[in-house]
Each structure stands twice: as structure tokens, then as C-alpha cells.
Design a protein around this motif. Structure first.
Motif, PDB file in Angstrom:
ATOM      1  N   GLU A   1       0.834  -1.119   0.019  1.00  0.00           N
ATOM      2  CA  GLU A   1       0.235  -0.151  -0.204  1.00  0.00           C
ATOM      3  C   GLU A   1       0.727   1.399   0.563  1.00  0.00           C
ATOM      4  OE1 GLU A   1      -2.576  -0.393   3.209  1.00  0.00           O
ATOM      5  OE2 GLU A   1      -0.796   0.068   4.815  1.00  0.00           O
TER       6      GLU A   1
ATOM      7  N   LYS B   1       0.080   5.231   0.833  1.00  0.00           N
ATOM      8  CA  LYS B   1      -0.463   6.687   1.850  1.00  0.00           C
ATOM      9  C   LYS B   1       0.708   8.312   1.153  1.00  0.00           C
ATOM     10  CE  LYS B   1      -1.587   8.592   5.695  1.00  0.00           C
ATOM     11  NZ  LYS B   1      -1.655   8.298   7.740  1.00  0.00           N
TER      12      LYS B   1
ATOM     13  N   THR C   1      -5.094  13.338   1.274  1.00  0.00           N
ATOM     14  CA  THR C   1      -4.409  12.027   1.897  1.00  0.00           C
ATOM     15  C   THR C   1      -5.119  10.989   1.015  1.00  0.00           C
ATOM     16  OG1 THR C   1      -4.259  12.966   4.222  1.00  0.00           O
ATOM     17  CG2 THR C   1      -3.914  10.123   3.571  1.00  0.00           C
TER      18      THR C   1
ATOM     19  N   TYR D   1      -4.254   7.399  -0.433  1.00  0.00           N
ATOM     20  CA  TYR D   1      -4.146   6.086  -0.066  1.00  0.00           C
ATOM     21  C   TYR D   1      -4.173   4.899  -1.744  1.00  0.00           C
ATOM     22  CZ  TYR D   1      -4.343   0.736   2.046  1.00  0.00           C
ATOM     23  OH  TYR D   1      -4.304  -0.337   2.367  1.00  0.00           O
TER      24      TYR D   1
ATOM     25  N   THR E   1      -4.032   0.513  -3.105  1.00  0.00           N
ATOM     26  CA  THR E   1      -3.772  -0.372  -3.084  1.00  0.00           C
ATOM     27  C   THR E   1      -4.013  -1.350  -4.115  1.00  0.00           C
ATOM     28  OG1 THR E   1      -3.703  -2.768  -0.976  1.00  0.00           O
ATOM     29  CG2 THR E   1      -5.823  -1.248  -1.846  1.00  0.00           C
TER      30      THR E   1
ATOM     31  N   ALA F   1      -9.432   2.650   4.255  1.00  0.00           N
ATOM     32  CA  ALA F   1      -9.627   4.357   4.538  1.00  0.00           C
ATOM     33  C   ALA F   1      -9.823   5.054   5.481  1.00  0.00           C
ATOM     34  CB  ALA F   1     -10.757   4.199   3.546  1.00  0.00           C
TER      35      ALA F   1
ATOM     36  N   VAL G   1      -6.711   4.589   8.021  1.00  0.00           N
ATOM     37  CA  VAL G   1      -5.825   5.588   7.586  1.00  0.00           C
ATOM     38  C   VAL G   1      -5.543   7.203   7.245  1.00  0.00           C
ATOM     39  CG1 VAL G   1      -4.510   3.757   6.843  1.00  0.00           C
ATOM     40  CG2 VAL G   1      -5.365   5.290   5.151  1.00  0.00           C
TER      41      VAL G   1
ATOM     42  N   ALA H   1      -7.542   8.045   4.971  1.00  0.00           N
ATOM     43  CA  ALA H   1      -7.836   8.910   3.472  1.00  0.00           C
ATOM     44  C   ALA H   1      -9.172   9.145   2.811  1.00  0.00           C
ATOM     45  CB  ALA H   1      -7.115   7.497   2.872  1.00  0.00           C
TER      46      ALA H   1
ATOM     47  N   VAL I   1      -8.970   7.201  -2.229  1.00  0.00           N
ATOM     48  CA  VAL I   1      -8.530   5.963  -2.209  1.00  0.00           C
ATOM     49  C   VAL I   1      -8.982   5.103  -3.845  1.00  0.00           C
ATOM     50  CG1 VAL I   1      -9.087   3.383  -1.398  1.00  0.00           C
ATOM     51  CG2 VAL I   1      -9.618   5.428   0.278  1.00  0.00           C
TER      52      VAL I   1
END
Length: 170
Positions: free
Chosen positions: A64, A66, A73, A75, A77, A95, A98, A100, A103
Motif C-alpha cells: 500500500e 499513503k 490524503t 491511499y 492498494t 481508508a 489511515v 484517507a 482511495v
């Protein structure tokens, strides 16, 4: 800020380069959401932030990514660890964990974007083996202070797919 987001190119190298070359001068970041099936040091992925997909055997990509850019923010993956072919709930929990608000993920080969609880989720679809729609796709995401424009493009022609593209308020 503008992001080029692609996924699931499954061994294609020249095609990745074609998409990157088409847009590299208009975007700030290049993102691959996994299953590139290329090596971490491949010239085709030079400058591309890439995560490891379930078909990236032996590759040393991170699981991942970030990143924070001001109030954004991000993220990234692949999605296979979050069961995205069945539900988005585990990915939405990650999400939240972290922090985020954007995403990016792949794995399902289904091009889609949606907003849920203030988080924008983008799956650029598959560059090589699309399930839905039938076009091979990638995304340009244009983020301003007030909105996020998610534009899907057909890989070969570079034509914008207006029926898939969306704009969201921030």
C-alpha cells in the motif's frame, strides 16, 4: 493536482509507456494500482508509484501507499486483501484507519468511482482484461480546492469515456 491512475496491465510494458507518455506532462503523479506483472526496477514503471497486486509474484512493490498533499490524503492498494470483488466495506474501514479521503484500487477489473462517507473511491478498471465496461481504461483525476473530476479514458485511443466520468464536490 492531477493524478494518472491505472491498474491491472498484466505484463504489458509498451502499453503502460504509451499511456504514461500520453499524459506525463499534464499530471503531477503517476499511480499503478497493482498487477503490473513488471519488476520494481522496470524502466516502464520509472516514476510510477506502484503497489503489489495478487499477480505480482516476486515483485518488491509495497502492499500500500499513503501520501498526503495538503488536505488530500491518498491511499493506494490493489484491493485483493480487502475482498473488493465482493464488497467495499473492508476497504472503507482501511481508508478510515489511515485517514484517507481518496482511495485508488484495482483487482476487480471493473471501472468505477463513488463517494462514500466523504471518501472518494476510484477503480480505474483494467488496462488489459476489462470486465466492465468492455473498454480498456485508466483515469485522470483532477483535484482542486472545491471539486474532484474523475475522467475515465479508453487506453488505445485516449478518448474520454464521458458516461463513466464524474465530478464530486470536496
Amino acid at each position: 493536482m492531477k493524478l494518472l491512475i491505472m491498474s491491472d496491465s498484466h505484463g504489458w510494458a509498451d502499453e503502460v509507456v504509451q499511456v504514461v507518455d500520453r499524459h506525463k506532462h499534464e499530471v503531477d503523479e503517476l499511480i499503478h494500482c497493482g498487477d503490473s506483472e513488471l519488476q520494481v526496477d522496470s524502466k516502464e514503471l520509472s516514476g510510477v508509484k506502484t503497489v503489489k497486486g495478487n499477480c505480482d509474484f516476486g515483485a518488491d512493490f509495497p502492499e500500500e501507499i499513503k501520501e498526503t498533499y495538503g488536505s488530500l490524503t491518498l491511499y493506494v492498494t490493489h484491493g485483493h486483501h480487502y475482498n473488493v470483488k465482493m464488497t467495499y466495506v473492508p476497504l472503507s474501514y482501511r481508508a478510515e484507519e489511515v485517514g484517507a479521503n481518496l482511495v485508488c484500487f484495482g483487482h476487480s477489473h471493473v471501472a468505477d468511482c463513488f463517494m462514500e462517507q466523504g471518501v472518494l473511491f476510484i477503480n480505474p478498471g483494467s488496462m488489459r482484461l476489462p470486465r466492465k465496461p468492455k473498454e480498456q481504461t485508466y483515469v485522470i483525476c483532477d483535484i482542486t480546492d472545491t471539486e474532484v473530476e474523475v475522467s475515465f479514458y479508453e487506453r488505445v485511443s485516449g478518448e474520454k469515456l464521458t458516461d463513466l466520468s464524474r465530478t464530486y464536490s470536496r
